[in-house]
Enzyme design. Structure first.
Site, PDB file in Angstrom:
ATOM      1  N   LYS A 110      -9.660 -14.323  26.718  1.00  0.00           N
ATOM      2  CA  LYS A 110      -8.211 -13.628  26.686  1.00  0.00           C
ATOM      3  C   LYS A 110      -7.244 -14.353  25.917  1.00  0.00           C
ATOM      4  O   LYS A 110      -7.635 -15.625  25.849  1.00  0.00           O
ATOM      5  CB  LYS A 110      -7.405 -13.294  27.906  1.00  0.00           C
ATOM      6  N   TYR A 198      -1.427 -12.533  31.908  1.00  0.00           N
ATOM      7  CA  TYR A 198      -1.806 -12.550  33.219  1.00  0.00           C
ATOM      8  C   TYR A 198      -0.976 -11.514  34.267  1.00  0.00           C
ATOM      9  O   TYR A 198      -1.495 -10.641  34.924  1.00  0.00           O
ATOM     10  CB  TYR A 198      -1.728 -13.876  33.872  1.00  0.00           C
TER      11      TYR A 198
HETATM   12  P1  NDP Z   1      -8.620 -26.016  22.480  1.00  0.00           P
HETATM   13  O1  NDP Z   1      -8.079 -26.173  21.257  1.00  0.00           O
HETATM   14  O2  NDP Z   1      -8.882 -26.906  23.529  1.00  0.00           O
HETATM   15  O3  NDP Z   1     -10.308 -25.192  22.253  1.00  0.00           O
HETATM   16  C1  NDP Z   1     -10.386 -24.392  21.083  1.00  0.00           C
HETATM   17  C2  NDP Z   1     -11.634 -25.042  20.267  1.00  0.00           C
HETATM   18  O4  NDP Z   1     -12.144 -24.244  19.249  1.00  0.00           O
HETATM   19  C3  NDP Z   1     -11.541 -26.386  19.531  1.00  0.00           C
HETATM   20  O5  NDP Z   1     -11.556 -27.427  20.462  1.00  0.00           O
HETATM   21  C4  NDP Z   1     -12.694 -26.303  18.628  1.00  0.00           C
HETATM   22  O6  NDP Z   1     -14.048 -26.714  18.879  1.00  0.00           O
HETATM   23  C5  NDP Z   1     -12.825 -24.941  18.328  1.00  0.00           C
HETATM   24  N1  NDP Z   1     -12.076 -24.487  17.014  1.00  0.00           N
HETATM   25  C6  NDP Z   1     -12.589 -23.962  16.097  1.00  0.00           C
HETATM   26  N2  NDP Z   1     -11.764 -23.774  14.883  1.00  0.00           N
HETATM   27  C7  NDP Z   1     -10.549 -24.084  15.330  1.00  0.00           C
HETATM   28  C8  NDP Z   1      -9.084 -24.458  14.609  1.00  0.00           C
HETATM   29  N3  NDP Z   1      -8.952 -23.967  13.578  1.00  0.00           N
HETATM   30  N4  NDP Z   1      -8.307 -24.778  15.516  1.00  0.00           N
HETATM   31  C9  NDP Z   1      -8.314 -25.458  16.918  1.00  0.00           C
HETATM   32  N5  NDP Z   1      -9.741 -25.015  17.392  1.00  0.00           N
HETATM   33  C10 NDP Z   1     -10.913 -24.599  16.432  1.00  0.00           C
HETATM   34  O7  NDP Z   1      -8.086 -24.376  23.317  1.00  0.00           O
HETATM   35  P2  NDP Z   1      -8.219 -23.925  24.693  1.00  0.00           P
HETATM   36  O8  NDP Z   1      -9.664 -24.336  25.149  1.00  0.00           O
HETATM   37  O9  NDP Z   1      -7.297 -24.149  25.456  1.00  0.00           O
HETATM   38  O10 NDP Z   1      -8.503 -22.277  24.410  1.00  0.00           O
HETATM   39  C11 NDP Z   1      -9.298 -21.699  23.732  1.00  0.00           C
HETATM   40  C12 NDP Z   1      -9.516 -20.181  24.343  1.00  0.00           C
HETATM   41  O11 NDP Z   1      -9.663 -20.007  25.632  1.00  0.00           O
HETATM   42  C13 NDP Z   1      -8.265 -19.530  23.859  1.00  0.00           C
HETATM   43  O12 NDP Z   1      -8.364 -18.055  23.582  1.00  0.00           O
HETATM   44  C14 NDP Z   1      -7.436 -19.282  24.901  1.00  0.00           C
HETATM   45  O13 NDP Z   1      -6.553 -18.174  25.457  1.00  0.00           O
HETATM   46  C15 NDP Z   1      -8.431 -19.402  26.220  1.00  0.00           C
HETATM   47  N6  NDP Z   1      -7.995 -19.840  27.565  1.00  0.00           N
HETATM   48  C16 NDP Z   1      -8.503 -19.149  28.528  1.00  0.00           C
HETATM   49  C17 NDP Z   1      -8.136 -19.798  29.855  1.00  0.00           C
HETATM   50  C18 NDP Z   1      -8.272 -19.013  30.936  1.00  0.00           C
HETATM   51  O14 NDP Z   1      -7.804 -19.400  32.108  1.00  0.00           O
HETATM   52  N7  NDP Z   1      -8.730 -17.751  30.965  1.00  0.00           N
HETATM   53  C19 NDP Z   1      -7.436 -20.946  29.968  1.00  0.00           C
HETATM   54  C20 NDP Z   1      -7.322 -21.765  28.513  1.00  0.00           C
HETATM   55  C21 NDP Z   1      -7.835 -21.051  27.455  1.00  0.00           C
HETATM   56  P3  NDP Z   1     -14.937 -27.473  18.346  1.00  0.00           P
HETATM   57  O15 NDP Z   1     -14.284 -28.539  18.029  1.00  0.00           O
HETATM   58  O16 NDP Z   1     -16.036 -27.484  19.379  1.00  0.00           O
HETATM   59  O17 NDP Z   1     -15.078 -26.524  17.098  1.00  0.00           O
END
Ligand code: NDP
Length: 350
Positions: A110, A198
């Site tokens: 989401k 949420y």
């Molecule tokens: P992060 O920034 O920690 O993770 C996103 C990952 O996406 C990065 O670590 C990277 O992984 C990859 N990525 C690829 N391109 C980009 C870019 N241009 N900029 C940044 N990251 C990029 O975010 P979150 O883990 O907090 O969130 C990710 C998703 O999960 C979102 O959609 C968020 O809404 C959702 N989420 C849902 C939650 C829930 O409870 N359901 C809780 C937290 C987040 P890599 O280095 O491996 O390529």
């Protein structure tokens, strides 16, 4: 749903995790240990060294490590059944469509995408490929939320009249996961799309209805760089056809708070916290007094993941499907419009 079914490893569906960020590494990957129908068979990352490290940690074979450039080659990997998209919001649509075109089922985080048009593309791509699409609304699999829904349906608080729902936390761009959240192009919005969703989704879930009236107002502290492109705080009121009013707040500018209160003609249900990863609490109040409802703990992430595996294996539709995600995104746009954040889906006027 059979949450506790434990299939032998050879019968579990293989999942590819796309985006090895904070949520994927700290919540989702560890949750597979509690899954009974699902196992991790691939990882996709822009950081090869990190991907190899994570792969070793979770027993993913070397041929299950992909980059965004080699992502489409998942088509040739029969060990991948489902792709879990955990990327910044604006990347969800592209990778969902590519996963479906590679013949894989999709779990997408989401918010589903920043715009309704992207959500429709995702739904169409999965329908065309005859693959399942689920949006990761974990609260629907969280035991306290499920118990609150059950009590409500059973009439424990009489007729539901009002919902109060607040979601807040301090946005901290020093943390990598909060950097892209300050950028409208990658996040699609601020507190509303990230955490206010949420409250919005819960109001729809608990009423079982779609809102027909929306009022909203927003505020972002002038000069605060974090809120140059995305909103800091937003307040929205939803009116449902059956008469329920939901009063919701979302903010990136105050200390952490994640709670709902469902107020009925004969009592109330308090979920505080409601949507934490662990440690949620449910209190039931009536004229006789109030008591905490002790709910058996269960891993909401594992249940959510296994739900999609079960849907694939037994050909059901997921409880939290693409249409649910699309409807939330359309309502988010309507809330922004009501708050005066106008000019389509990318620009805002102050
Ligand atoms: P992060 O920034 O920690 O993770 C996103 C990952 O996406 C990065 O670590 C990277 O992984 C990859 N990525 C690829 N391109 C980009 C870019 N241009 N900029 C940044 N990251 C990029 O975010 P979150 O883990 O907090 O969130 C990710 C998703 O999960 C979102 O959609 C968020 O809404 C959702 N989420 C849902 C939650 C829930 O409870 N359901 C809780 C937290 C987040 P890599 O280095 O491996 O390529």
């Amino acid at each position: 749903m059979q949450p506790d079914l434990l299939l032998p490893p050879g019968e579990r569906l293989g999942w590819a995790i796309v985006g090895l960020g904070d949520f994927a590494c700290n919540q989702i990957l560890p949750a597979f240990a509690a899954c009974g129908r699902s196992k991790v068979t691939a990882v996709v990352s822009g950081d090869r060294a990190k991907a190899e490290r994570v792969a070793r940690q979770y027993g993913v074979p070397a041929h299950g490590v992909y980059t965004y450039e080699t992502f489409d080659q998942i088509r040739d990997n029969p060990e991948i059944d489902v792709v879990y998209i955990i990327l910044p919001n604006a990347m969800h649509a592209e990778y969902t469509v590519r996963a479906a075109q590679a013949g894989k089922h999709v779990m997408c985080e989401k918010p589903m995408a920043p715009t309704g048009a992207e959500c429709r593309r995702m739904i169409d791509a999965c329908a065309e490929a005859q693959r399942k699409l689920m949006i990761a609304y974990r609260a629907h699999f969280e035991p306290h939320n499920v118990e609150a829904q059950r009590l409500l349906r059973e009439g424990a608080i009489g007729e539901l009249k009002l919902i109060v729902a607040d979601h807040a936390r301090l946005l901290d761009p020093q943390q990598p996961q909060d950097r892209w959240r300050t950028q409208r192009e990658l996040a699609g919005g601020g507190a509303l799309v990230d955490i206010g969703i949420y409250s919005l989704n819960a109001a729809r879930w608990f009423t079982g209805e779609e809102p027909t009236g929306i009022q909203a107002t927003e505020f972002s502290t002038p000069g605060d760089e974090r809120f140059r492109e995305v909103e800091e705080s937003i307040s929205f009121v939803l009116r449902f056809p059956g008469g329920v009013i939901a009063n919701c707040l979302a903010s990136y500018g105050v200390e952490r708070c994640k709670r709902y209160r469902l107020l009925g003609s004969e009592g109330w249900l308090d979920l505080d916290p409601a949507t934490e990863y662990h440690g949620n609490r449910l209190v039931v109040g009536t004229a006789k007094g109030h008591e905490e409802r002790i709910v058996a703990a269960g891993n909401q992430f594992a249940r959510e993941i296994d739900h999609l595996s079960e849907c694939v294996q037994e050909n059901h539709e997921p409880q939290t499907d693409g249409l649910m995600g699309l409807r939330d995104v359309e309502l988010i746009q309507a809330i922004y419009q009501a708050a005066g954040i106008t000019g389509g889906e990318q620009t805002r006027e102050r």
